[in-house]
Design an enzyme around this catalytic site. Structure first.
Site, mmCIF file in Angstrom:
data_model
loop_
_atom_site.group_PDB
_atom_site.id
_atom_site.type_symbol
_atom_site.label_atom_id
_atom_site.label_comp_id
_atom_site.label_asym_id
_atom_site.label_seq_id
_atom_site.Cartn_x
_atom_site.Cartn_y
_atom_site.Cartn_z
ATOM 1 C CG LEU A 147 -1.858 -1.235 1.305
ATOM 2 C CD1 LEU A 147 -2.629 -1.229 2.608
ATOM 3 C CD2 LEU A 147 -2.806 -1.237 0.122
ATOM 4 N N PRO A 148 0.262 2.417 -0.294
ATOM 5 C CG PRO A 148 -1.087 3.962 -1.429
ATOM 6 C CD PRO A 148 -1.133 2.643 -0.698
ATOM 7 C CE LYS B 257 11.961 1.570 -0.837
ATOM 8 N NZ LYS B 257 12.366 1.436 -2.225
ATOM 9 C CB THR C 189 8.268 2.567 1.275
ATOM 10 O OG1 THR C 189 8.794 1.739 0.247
ATOM 11 C CG2 THR C 189 9.402 3.314 1.963
ATOM 12 C CE LYS D 55 5.935 6.496 0.949
ATOM 13 N NZ LYS D 55 5.655 5.079 0.753
HETATM 14 P P1 NAD Z 1 0.253 2.755 -6.141
HETATM 15 O O1 NAD Z 1 -0.341 4.035 -5.687
HETATM 16 O O2 NAD Z 1 0.453 2.506 -7.609
HETATM 17 O O3 NAD Z 1 -0.622 1.502 -5.582
HETATM 18 C C1 NAD Z 1 -1.198 1.443 -4.318
HETATM 19 C C2 NAD Z 1 -2.469 0.600 -4.440
HETATM 20 O O4 NAD Z 1 -3.013 0.419 -3.133
HETATM 21 C C3 NAD Z 1 -3.563 1.235 -5.293
HETATM 22 O O5 NAD Z 1 -3.967 0.315 -6.306
HETATM 23 C C4 NAD Z 1 -4.681 1.519 -4.289
HETATM 24 O O6 NAD Z 1 -5.974 1.405 -4.864
HETATM 25 C C5 NAD Z 1 -4.432 0.454 -3.263
HETATM 26 N N1 NAD Z 1 -5.001 0.725 -1.947
HETATM 27 C C6 NAD Z 1 -4.879 1.823 -1.171
HETATM 28 N N2 NAD Z 1 -5.527 1.662 -0.007
HETATM 29 C C7 NAD Z 1 -6.079 0.408 -0.046
HETATM 30 C C8 NAD Z 1 -6.855 -0.351 0.869
HETATM 31 N N3 NAD Z 1 -7.216 0.126 2.059
HETATM 32 N N4 NAD Z 1 -7.252 -1.591 0.496
HETATM 33 C C9 NAD Z 1 -6.893 -2.093 -0.708
HETATM 34 N N5 NAD Z 1 -6.145 -1.425 -1.616
HETATM 35 C C10 NAD Z 1 -5.744 -0.180 -1.284
HETATM 36 O O7 NAD Z 1 1.628 2.619 -5.357
HETATM 37 P P2 NAD Z 1 2.914 1.709 -5.762
HETATM 38 O O8 NAD Z 1 3.777 2.478 -6.699
HETATM 39 O O9 NAD Z 1 2.434 0.339 -6.121
HETATM 40 O O10 NAD Z 1 3.686 1.682 -4.362
HETATM 41 C C11 NAD Z 1 3.270 0.864 -3.268
HETATM 42 C C12 NAD Z 1 4.342 0.971 -2.191
HETATM 43 O O11 NAD Z 1 5.590 0.518 -2.730
HETATM 44 C C13 NAD Z 1 4.578 2.393 -1.671
HETATM 45 O O12 NAD Z 1 4.819 2.350 -0.291
HETATM 46 C C14 NAD Z 1 5.822 2.835 -2.436
HETATM 47 O O13 NAD Z 1 6.555 3.823 -1.712
HETATM 48 C C15 NAD Z 1 6.587 1.528 -2.546
HETATM 49 N N6 NAD Z 1 7.513 1.412 -3.688
HETATM 50 C C16 NAD Z 1 7.157 1.839 -4.935
HETATM 51 C C17 NAD Z 1 8.076 1.700 -5.982
HETATM 52 C C18 NAD Z 1 7.730 2.167 -7.391
HETATM 53 O O14 NAD Z 1 8.665 2.215 -8.232
HETATM 54 N N7 NAD Z 1 6.476 2.471 -7.688
HETATM 55 C C19 NAD Z 1 9.319 1.130 -5.759
HETATM 56 C C20 NAD Z 1 9.634 0.673 -4.492
HETATM 57 C C21 NAD Z 1 8.720 0.815 -3.457
#
Ligand code: NAD
Length: 297
Positions: free
Chosen positions: A65-66, A171, A96, A246
């Site tokens: 999740l975000p 991280k 994260t 963030k």
């Molecule tokens: P994103 O915003 O694309 O996806 C998050 C998903 O969570 C969305 O589909 C949203 O609908 C869902 N969501 C939110 N609240 C919810 C709930 N209560 N129940 C069910 N689903 C819910 O984000 P992302 O890019 O996939 O990143 C996710 C995590 O990974 C973050 O913490 C980010 O910092 C970390 N991260 C991202 C990357 C990257 O390159 N995108 C790389 C490493 C780490």
């Protein structure tokens, strides 16, 4: 093969859950987005009607999740799922979030007879799709070892950073460095371009020189230099500017706990915030290049 509940199917979670399906696991998924659920259904996952439904009788739960508030609310909010998970289940949170929240969650979940590791990832959306992520874990060594086969369905490297929360500390150290490298690489490329250099030629020179770094190798921020990266797709997809902000906020608050000096991280945070304030929060973080490029031209 394991029965897994997977919550959060965004840019990262979507391809990660797909890889678990492809590895032969029985994956039960939930996301607030109907579109994300459709994609996973097409990939062969079982779509649940709620997060609590997705974690019924599973051996592992993965959450992606975000930010802190989403993860806290998933497990302990009004419709929190902690009570719906069977005792002994291993919860792997790959979001994260702050080390403090990860430690709190570990305490509360283990208090309810569950097990928890923090397992944030590095490698970006490309790594999530290719199944080559690096997992940076914190928790009990035995739990991390037990999670290894599941994590290896989504990644290539599994590191144990230390106890609960240590995965998150490692991280955010990495992501603070990444923000500095992306901003610095963008600054150098924009300077070269403003001086009339071809950014592709300059990138190749720096790749074979002492400025070589991950952003030049696989994530060039200048449009048109590299195929298949967000900079060549209007900075869509990838890792959002606001998620990087963030992470830099997490780095700053963690540094505050130990009075550690992070002037480079602070400057990077200021630059990414400035860029977001100009309406770019939902673009990929490599779009920070535009902040320098507009100044250079
Ligand atoms: P994103 O915003 O694309 O996806 C998050 C998903 O969570 C969305 O589909 C949203 O609908 C869902 N969501 C939110 N609240 C919810 C709930 N209560 N129940 C069910 N689903 C819910 O984000 P992302 O890019 O996939 O990143 C996710 C995590 O990974 C973050 O913490 C980010 O910092 C970390 N991260 C991202 C990357 C990257 O390159 N995108 C790389 C490493 C780490």
């Amino acid at each position: 093969m394991a029965r897994i509940g997977f919550i959060g199917l965004g840019n990262m979670g979507g391809p990660m859950a797909t890889n678990l399906v492809n590895a032969g696991h029985d994956v039960h998924v939930f996301d607030l987005s109907a579109e994300a659920l459709q994609r996973l259904e097409a990939a062969g996952a079982s779509v649940a009607s709620s997060a609590a439904d997705a974690v019924q009788n599973v051996e592992y739960v993965v959450s992606m999740l975000p930010a802190d508030k989403h993860v806290k609310s998933l497990y302990f909010g009004e419709q929190g799922i902690a009570g719906a998970i069977q005792k002994g289940t291993l919860i792997i949170d790959s979001s994260t979030i702050s080390a403090e929240t990860a430690r709190e969650l570990a305490g509360e979940l283990t208090g309810q007879g569950l097990r928890f590791i923090d397992a944030p990832v590095s490698g970006g959306v490309g790594g999530a799709k290719a199944g080559t992520l690096t997992f940076i874990c914190g928790g009990e060594a035995a739990d991390i070892e037990e999670a290894r086969p599941i994590l290896e369905g989504m990644g290539k490297n599994v590191f144990k950073a230390g106890g609960h929360g240590a995965g998150q500390v490692a991280k955010i150290c990495n992501n603070m460095l990444l923000a500095v490298l992306m901003a610095g690489t963008s600054e150098a490329l924009a300077l070269g371009r403003a001086q009339g250099l071809d950014p592709e030629v300059l990138s190749n020179i720096m790749l074979q020189s002492s400025g070589r770094n991950w952003t030049l190798e696989v994530y060039n921020p200048c449009p048109g230099v590299m195929e298949g990266v967000p900079s060549s797709n209007n900075y869509q997809g990838g890792f959002l500017v606001d998620l990087m902000i963030k992470d830099l906020g997490l780095a700053q608050s963690t540094a505050g706990n130990t009075q550690s000096a992070t002037p480079m991280g602070n400057l990077a945070a200021e630059l990414f915030r400035q860029h977001s304030d100009q309406g770019n929060g939902s673009k990929d973080f490599s779009s920070i290049f535009q902040l320098f490029d507009q100044k250079g031209n």
